[in-house]
Write an enzyme that holds these catalytic residues in place. Structure first.
Site, PDB file in Angstrom:
ATOM      1  N   CYS A   1      14.380  15.253  -7.966  1.00 10.20           N
ATOM      2  CA  CYS A   1      13.126  16.170  -7.237  1.00 10.20           C
ATOM      3  C   CYS A   1      13.772  17.041  -6.219  1.00 10.20           C
ATOM      4  O   CYS A   1      14.447  16.640  -4.994  1.00 10.20           O
ATOM      5  CB  CYS A   1      12.171  15.227  -6.718  1.00 10.20           C
ATOM      6  SG  CYS A   1      10.698  16.327  -6.208  1.00 10.20           S
TER       7      CYS A   1
ATOM      8  N   CYS B   1       8.506  16.089   1.158  1.00 13.06           N
ATOM      9  CA  CYS B   1       7.367  15.715   0.440  1.00 13.06           C
ATOM     10  C   CYS B   1       7.568  14.045   0.782  1.00 13.06           C
ATOM     11  O   CYS B   1       8.777  13.383   0.680  1.00 13.06           O
ATOM     12  CB  CYS B   1       7.428  15.845  -1.110  1.00 13.06           C
ATOM     13  SG  CYS B   1       6.179  14.766  -1.895  1.00 13.06           S
TER      14      CYS B   1
ATOM     15  N   CYS C   1       7.450   9.869  -2.670  1.00  5.06           N
ATOM     16  CA  CYS C   1       8.447   9.219  -3.502  1.00  5.06           C
ATOM     17  C   CYS C   1       9.412   8.859  -2.092  1.00  5.06           C
ATOM     18  O   CYS C   1       9.709   9.271  -1.096  1.00  5.06           O
ATOM     19  CB  CYS C   1       9.241   9.755  -4.161  1.00  5.06           C
ATOM     20  SG  CYS C   1       8.512  10.280  -5.873  1.00  5.06           S
TER      21      CYS C   1
ATOM     22  N   ASP D   1      -8.252  -9.119  -7.433  1.00  6.23           N
ATOM     23  CA  ASP D   1      -7.432  -7.860  -7.343  1.00  6.23           C
ATOM     24  C   ASP D   1      -7.817  -7.347  -6.143  1.00  6.23           C
ATOM     25  O   ASP D   1      -8.572  -6.231  -6.213  1.00  6.23           O
ATOM     26  CB  ASP D   1      -7.635  -7.283  -8.514  1.00  6.23           C
ATOM     27  CG  ASP D   1      -6.793  -6.166  -8.564  1.00  6.23           C
ATOM     28  OD1 ASP D   1      -5.837  -5.860  -7.690  1.00  6.23           O
ATOM     29  OD2 ASP D   1      -6.707  -5.321  -9.442  1.00  6.23           O
TER      30      ASP D   1
ATOM     31  N   CYS E   1      -1.082  -5.568  -4.912  1.00  6.82           N
ATOM     32  CA  CYS E   1      -0.305  -4.253  -4.611  1.00  6.82           C
ATOM     33  C   CYS E   1       0.359  -4.251  -3.385  1.00  6.82           C
ATOM     34  O   CYS E   1       1.208  -3.406  -3.179  1.00  6.82           O
ATOM     35  CB  CYS E   1      -1.120  -3.232  -4.722  1.00  6.82           C
ATOM     36  SG  CYS E   1      -2.369  -2.797  -3.492  1.00  6.82           S
TER      37      CYS E   1
END
Length: 433
Positions: free
Chosen positions: A72, A80, A83, A359, A386
């Site tokens: 990228c 950015c 990521c 969850d 998560c």
């Protein structure tokens, strides 16, 4: 801020960075580095005498064999923040994520991978196993920030500053084809693009700056448009449907007002399969689906427990509850209650269940909820997480409540980022160990 240190990079840590130490012994959390490298790290956050400093690797003196050039053009120090691991080979990313999960389990729950029934692997989603230098386009929901002159971009790491972009490599094709980056968004604070999985529904959610007027939205594909009221956060329909239709486990789910749905197109099916394989529901079972959203796991459970079984879902979001009730209206033995789990569950009067799915949000379920669940005598509990730190803390609470981990599976449903999704299956510890 701005001070530079030449350091040896140590192990990976939770959060998308690695640990290093200055010659004076101060801890650095270094992004854009890999274990074993020697780099020049520039401090980006922290004060003199602080317990730790945050830094970026701005020069790589000795590179890891796992390093690649970031595919990228918007990735890298000061760019950015979406990521974390663009500079690592795909296999290395999964290995690093596995090391983080193992470290959190050991540190916060006192569990080895073997004790958690986990072989240490982090599984890629179907279609995501790509060669080094390629990036899977997986993100079906992208929230763009907007610069002062109306350009769409993504926020820099731990910053309100916006990195303007002309394309996001990890955005799903359905998001990219809208052409959000090509148009002027003057007056908007953010623009969220949603591309449903299993339908052609596309949606744009606009958050205007105070006092700004909505633009006429003309994109490269038909979309519905919603607006978030900057004063109270309420969502209003501008035109088109107020929902998108998602598909998983053979069912269609309505998700309204930009509500939560798994971001990776394969995530919902992957997680339902892992949960159902772990729980092995039986006809006639009584099951709980906690933090149930629009009813993904409740629907899968209802399908399997049959007409003699029953499912209770609990969800705090009002619109999500409306959607869940709509999505599961063909199951007369499914009930959805609105409210916080820790408040609603005790009021139900339920004293015994067969199966539980939870969850929870990133912070986890917490000690009080885990203690309550441990008292219900469930045959098996599926915990979808998560955040590996929150999972590990809650697994320790479950152990105190008499439950042990039977199996743990870890999925790389967020390639190029530090995030993972875990599914832990728990059962009563008959031996008390």
């Amino acid at each position: 801020m701005g001070e530079e240190y030449e350091v040896e990079i140590g192990p990976v840590a939770h959060g998308g960075h690695c640990i290093a130490r200055t010659s004076e012994g101060q801890v650095l959390f270094v992004r854009h580095a890999l274990p074993g490298e020697r780099v020049v790290a520039r401090v980006t956050e922290g004060e003199e005498g602080a317990r730790f400093l945050r830094a970026d690797a701005v020069t790589v003196l000795e590179a890891s064999k796992d390093r690649i050039d970031a595919p990228c053009p918007f990735a890298g120090p000061g760019r950015c923040g979406g990521c974390d691991w663009q500079h690592a080979k795909p296999g290395a990313q999964r290995r690093l994520k596995g090391e983080v999960v193992a470290e959190q389990l050991q540190r916060l729950a006192g569990l080895t991978p073997e004790e958690a029934g986990w072989d240490g692997t982090v599984m890629p989603a179907e279609g995501d196993k790509v060669p080094a230098g390629q990036v899977p386009s997986w993100r079906t929901r992208v929230q763009y920030a907007v610069t002062a002159d109306g350009r769409a971009g993504l926020r820099r790491h731990r910053s309100h500053e916006v990195e303007p972009i002309d394309h996001c490599l990890i955005a799903a094709e359905g998001v990219s084809e809208l052409g959000i980056e090509k148009r002027d968004w003057t007056g908007m604070d953010s623009v969220e693009a949603i591309a449903a999985t299993g339908s052609q529904d596309r949606q744009v959610v606009l958050t205007p700056k105070p006092g700004a007027r909505l633009p006429l939205v003309e994109l490269d594909r038909p979309v519905s448009v919603l607006r978030i009221d900057e004063r109270n956060g309420q969502v209003h329909r501008v035109h088109g449907r107020p929902f998108v239709r998602e598909r998983a486990d053979g069912r269609t789910y309505r998700v309204g007002n930009g509500g939560f749905w798994q971001v990776h197109p394969k995530a919902a099916d992957t997680l339902v399969t892992a949960v159902m394989q772990g729980l092995l529901p039986r006809k006639g079972d009584m099951a709980l689906d906690l933090y149930c959203g629009v009813g993904l796991f409740a629907g899968a459970l209802a399908d399997r427990v049959g007409e003699q079984g029953a499912v209770l879902g609990i969800e705090s979001g009002k619109r999500a509850v409306e959607d869940a009730r709509h999505n599961l209206a063909d199951f007369p033995r499914v009930r959805i209650e609105q409210g916080k789990v820790e408040s609603v569950l005790p009021r139900t009067g339920i004293t015994e269940v067969d199966l539980v799915v939870l969850d929870p949000p990133r912070a986890g379920a917490g000690r009080r909820t885990v203690e309550h669940l441990s008292s219900l005598g469930a045959r098996r509990i599926a915990y979808v997480a998560c955040d590996p730190a929150a999972l590990a803390r809650d697994l320790a609470y479950f152990r105190d409540g008499g439950y042990k981990v039977r199996t743990l599976r870890v999925f790389d449903l967020f390639p190029m980022t530090h995030h993972v999704e875990c599914v832990a299956i728990l059962e009563p510890d008959q031996k008390g160990n």
